[in-house]
Design a protein around this motif. Sequence first.
Motif, short mmCIF file in Angstrom:
data_model
loop_
_atom_site.label_atom_id
_atom_site.label_comp_id
_atom_site.label_asym_id
_atom_site.label_seq_id
_atom_site.Cartn_x
_atom_site.Cartn_y
_atom_site.Cartn_z
N ASP A 31 -27.87 41.55 12.17
CA ASP A 31 -28.77 40.59 12.80
C ASP A 31 -28.10 40.06 14.06
N THR A 32 -28.40 40.68 15.20
CA THR A 32 -27.81 40.26 16.47
C THR A 32 -28.78 40.57 17.59
N SER A 33 -28.39 40.30 18.82
CA SER A 33 -29.27 40.62 19.96
C SER A 33 -28.42 40.89 21.19
N GLU A 35 -28.88 39.65 24.03
CA GLU A 35 -28.66 38.36 24.70
C GLU A 35 -27.45 37.63 24.10
N TRP A 36 -27.37 37.55 22.76
CA TRP A 36 -26.24 36.84 22.12
C TRP A 36 -24.93 37.50 22.51
N ILE A 37 -24.88 38.82 22.41
CA ILE A 37 -23.60 39.51 22.67
C ILE A 37 -23.20 39.34 24.14
N GLU A 39 -24.09 36.94 26.28
CA GLU A 39 -23.73 35.55 26.61
C GLU A 39 -22.43 35.10 25.97
N ARG A 40 -22.16 35.53 24.73
CA ARG A 40 -20.97 35.04 24.02
C ARG A 40 -19.72 35.87 24.28
N THR A 41 -19.89 37.12 24.78
CA THR A 41 -18.72 37.99 24.95
C THR A 41 -18.62 38.64 26.34
N ASP A 154 -20.72 43.61 9.55
CA ASP A 154 -20.13 42.32 9.94
C ASP A 154 -20.40 42.06 11.43
N ARG A 155 -21.40 41.24 11.71
CA ARG A 155 -21.81 41.05 13.10
C ARG A 155 -20.77 40.30 13.93
N THR A 156 -19.87 39.58 13.26
CA THR A 156 -18.88 38.82 14.03
C THR A 156 -17.77 39.71 14.60
N VAL A 193 -5.34 36.07 10.56
CA VAL A 193 -6.28 35.86 11.66
C VAL A 193 -6.89 37.21 12.08
N MET A 194 -6.03 38.23 12.14
CA MET A 194 -6.52 39.59 12.42
C MET A 194 -5.77 40.54 11.50
N ILE A 195 -6.52 41.25 10.66
CA ILE A 195 -5.84 42.10 9.67
C ILE A 195 -6.72 43.29 9.27
N ARG A 218 -10.62 42.80 9.96
CA ARG A 218 -11.19 41.46 9.80
C ARG A 218 -10.56 40.55 10.84
N ILE A 219 -11.39 39.75 11.49
CA ILE A 219 -10.82 38.80 12.46
C ILE A 219 -11.45 37.43 12.29
N LYS A 220 -10.67 36.41 12.62
CA LYS A 220 -11.20 35.05 12.70
C LYS A 220 -11.33 34.74 14.18
N GLY A 221 -12.49 35.10 14.72
CA GLY A 221 -12.70 35.09 16.17
C GLY A 221 -12.41 33.77 16.84
N ARG A 222 -12.82 32.68 16.20
CA ARG A 222 -12.66 31.37 16.85
C ARG A 222 -11.18 31.02 17.04
N GLU A 223 -10.36 31.41 16.03
CA GLU A 223 -8.92 31.13 16.15
C GLU A 223 -8.26 32.00 17.22
N VAL A 224 -8.73 33.26 17.29
CA VAL A 224 -8.21 34.16 18.33
C VAL A 224 -8.52 33.59 19.71
N PHE A 225 -9.69 33.03 19.83
CA PHE A 225 -10.16 32.49 21.11
C PHE A 225 -9.16 31.49 21.70
N VAL A 258 -10.80 40.88 26.30
CA VAL A 258 -11.04 40.37 24.95
C VAL A 258 -12.40 39.70 24.83
N ASN A 259 -12.76 38.90 25.81
CA ASN A 259 -14.02 38.19 25.80
C ASN A 259 -14.14 37.55 27.18
N LEU A 260 -15.26 37.76 27.85
CA LEU A 260 -15.41 37.25 29.22
C LEU A 260 -15.22 35.73 29.26
N ARG A 261 -15.66 35.04 28.21
CA ARG A 261 -15.52 33.57 28.22
C ARG A 261 -14.05 33.15 28.14
N ILE A 262 -13.24 33.93 27.40
CA ILE A 262 -11.81 33.63 27.34
C ILE A 262 -11.21 33.77 28.74
C1 LIG Z 1 -16.03 36.58 17.95
C2 LIG Z 1 -16.57 35.69 19.05
C3 LIG Z 1 -17.38 36.50 20.04
C4 LIG Z 1 -17.50 34.65 18.41
O1 LIG Z 1 -18.02 33.80 19.42
P1 LIG Z 1 -18.09 32.23 19.17
O2 LIG Z 1 -18.73 31.65 20.35
O3 LIG Z 1 -16.69 31.79 18.81
O4 LIG Z 1 -19.08 32.16 17.95
P2 LIG Z 1 -18.85 31.48 16.52
O5 LIG Z 1 -17.85 32.27 15.76
O6 LIG Z 1 -18.61 30.03 16.74
O7 LIG Z 1 -20.26 31.71 15.86
C5 LIG Z 1 -21.42 31.03 16.32
C6 LIG Z 1 -22.61 31.53 15.53
O8 LIG Z 1 -22.96 32.84 16.01
C7 LIG Z 1 -23.08 33.73 14.89
N1 LIG Z 1 -22.72 35.07 15.29
C8 LIG Z 1 -21.51 35.66 15.24
N2 LIG Z 1 -21.60 36.93 15.68
C9 LIG Z 1 -22.88 37.13 16.04
C10 LIG Z 1 -23.59 38.23 16.58
N3 LIG Z 1 -22.99 39.39 16.85
N4 LIG Z 1 -24.90 38.07 16.84
C11 LIG Z 1 -25.53 36.93 16.59
N5 LIG Z 1 -24.93 35.85 16.07
C12 LIG Z 1 -23.61 35.96 15.82
C13 LIG Z 1 -22.15 33.15 13.85
O9 LIG Z 1 -22.52 33.61 12.57
C14 LIG Z 1 -22.36 31.67 14.03
O10 LIG Z 1 -23.55 31.32 13.36
P3 LIG Z 1 -23.62 29.93 12.55
O11 LIG Z 1 -23.39 28.86 13.56
O12 LIG Z 1 -24.99 29.98 12.00
O13 LIG Z 1 -22.51 30.01 11.53
C15 LIG Z 1 -15.44 34.95 19.82
O14 LIG Z 1 -14.85 33.97 18.99
C16 LIG Z 1 -14.36 35.90 20.28
O15 LIG Z 1 -14.57 36.72 21.16
N6 LIG Z 1 -13.15 35.79 19.74
C17 LIG Z 1 -12.04 36.63 20.08
C18 LIG Z 1 -12.31 38.08 19.78
C19 LIG Z 1 -11.24 38.75 19.01
O16 LIG Z 1 -10.79 38.27 18.01
N7 LIG Z 1 -10.76 39.90 19.49
C20 LIG Z 1 -9.79 40.67 18.83
C21 LIG Z 1 -8.40 40.31 19.06
S1 LIG Z 1 -7.73 40.51 20.64
#
Ligand SMILES: CC(C)(COP(=O)(O)OP(=O)(O)OC[C@H]1O[C@@H](n2cnc3c(N)ncnc32)[C@H](O)[C@@H]1OP(=O)(O)O)[C@@H](O)C(=O)NCCC(=O)NCCS
Length: 329
Positions: A31-33, A35-37, A39-41, A154-156, A193-195, A218-225, A258-262
Amino acid sequence: MTQLLKVGIAGTGSYVPEKVMTNNDFTKYVDTSDEWIRERTGIRERRFAPEGMATSHMAEIAAKRAMEAANVAPEDIDLVIVGTVTPDNVFPTTACQLQRRLGCVRAGAFDLAAACSGFIYSTSVGWNMVRSGAARNALVIGAEKLSNLLNMKDRTSCILFGDGAGAAVIRPMDGPSEILFSSLHAIGDTEEVMILPAGGSRMPATKDTVEKELHYLRIKGREVFKFAVSKMVEQVELCAEKCGVPVSKIATIIPHQVNLRILEYASEKLNVPMDRMMINIDKYGNTSAASVPIALDEAVRSGRVKRGDLVVMVAFGAGLTWGSVALRY
Ligand SMILES: CC(C)(COP(=O)(O)OP(=O)(O)OC[C@H]1O[C@@H](n2cnc3c(N)ncnc32)[C@H](O)[C@@H]1OP(=O)(O)O)[C@@H](O)C(=O)NCCC(=O)NCCS
């Protein structure tokens, strides 16, 4: 004490597979779009290697291009380092496979696992081997096939990564080209955090690990950020200080994609305009160890980075690892 040699990057090369995965392609799995990808990455698309194409196949093409650009024959290479966490096999190493296929008959070869910092680590090791005289021509590569490790449920995480390879030849050079400084760092990741949970000696592959989907990253994206922004700023400032110039004198920063916003946050904190950063995340996503050398190669081949330019390469990744290399290209 041995006199250290002046050493530079003589040539670069890269390769990405042909198959494009657009953001819309992921809507079939999660479940993604688009636009989300976007704008957020900042990612619009990435490349996935087909079945049967291993990390070494991408690395081989990138390495040949780098040796050609450097005008160095395979038999003159005496060190091959492959930064990767997606080797063809645990052993034999990808570097050994490449050493033979490329015809680098005199070279020692090893893989180096530092995740997304793999090319920075490999370049630093190659540079130190060549400048000390322990090697004459080092071929350093960052190559990954991360698509194999993606949980497409895993959409994250699945939308972030792509496949590819980049390479550079490091050797003693006349003229302005010179690697000036490098710094490598790590802090053991106890928080996972990343494993990649299974497949190693701690949790070998079994039917159970496959069923529990433990062979996907598996990653904890917010912590990586947060980690990525702070390390990127710290490393760029350190490189400028060690080179004796203000950050404003760095012609091009080549960051891990890694992420344009970073990268935008880091550019704001560093007070460096975005157009001084080489960015191609829109086309390839995060290709881990391949990300910096692909961006370097594109910057060189497009004429954006020229001989003598002050360039800083910086990366961070699983481990946790981070580091930088400053050079006059
Ligand atoms: C992963 C990453 C893009 C997430 O962006 P974010 O702005 O931090 O988003 P959040 O994790 O706060 O999630 C916000 C919401 O979007 C949702 N979401 C996550 N991935 C999504 C996707 N692909 N499509 C739509 N929604 C998504 C989440 O489930 C969350 O929903 P909720 O609020 O209902 O729980 C960002 O944290 C990132 O780029 N981190 C670093 C990447 C990384 O680890 N790289 C590898 C190591 S170098």
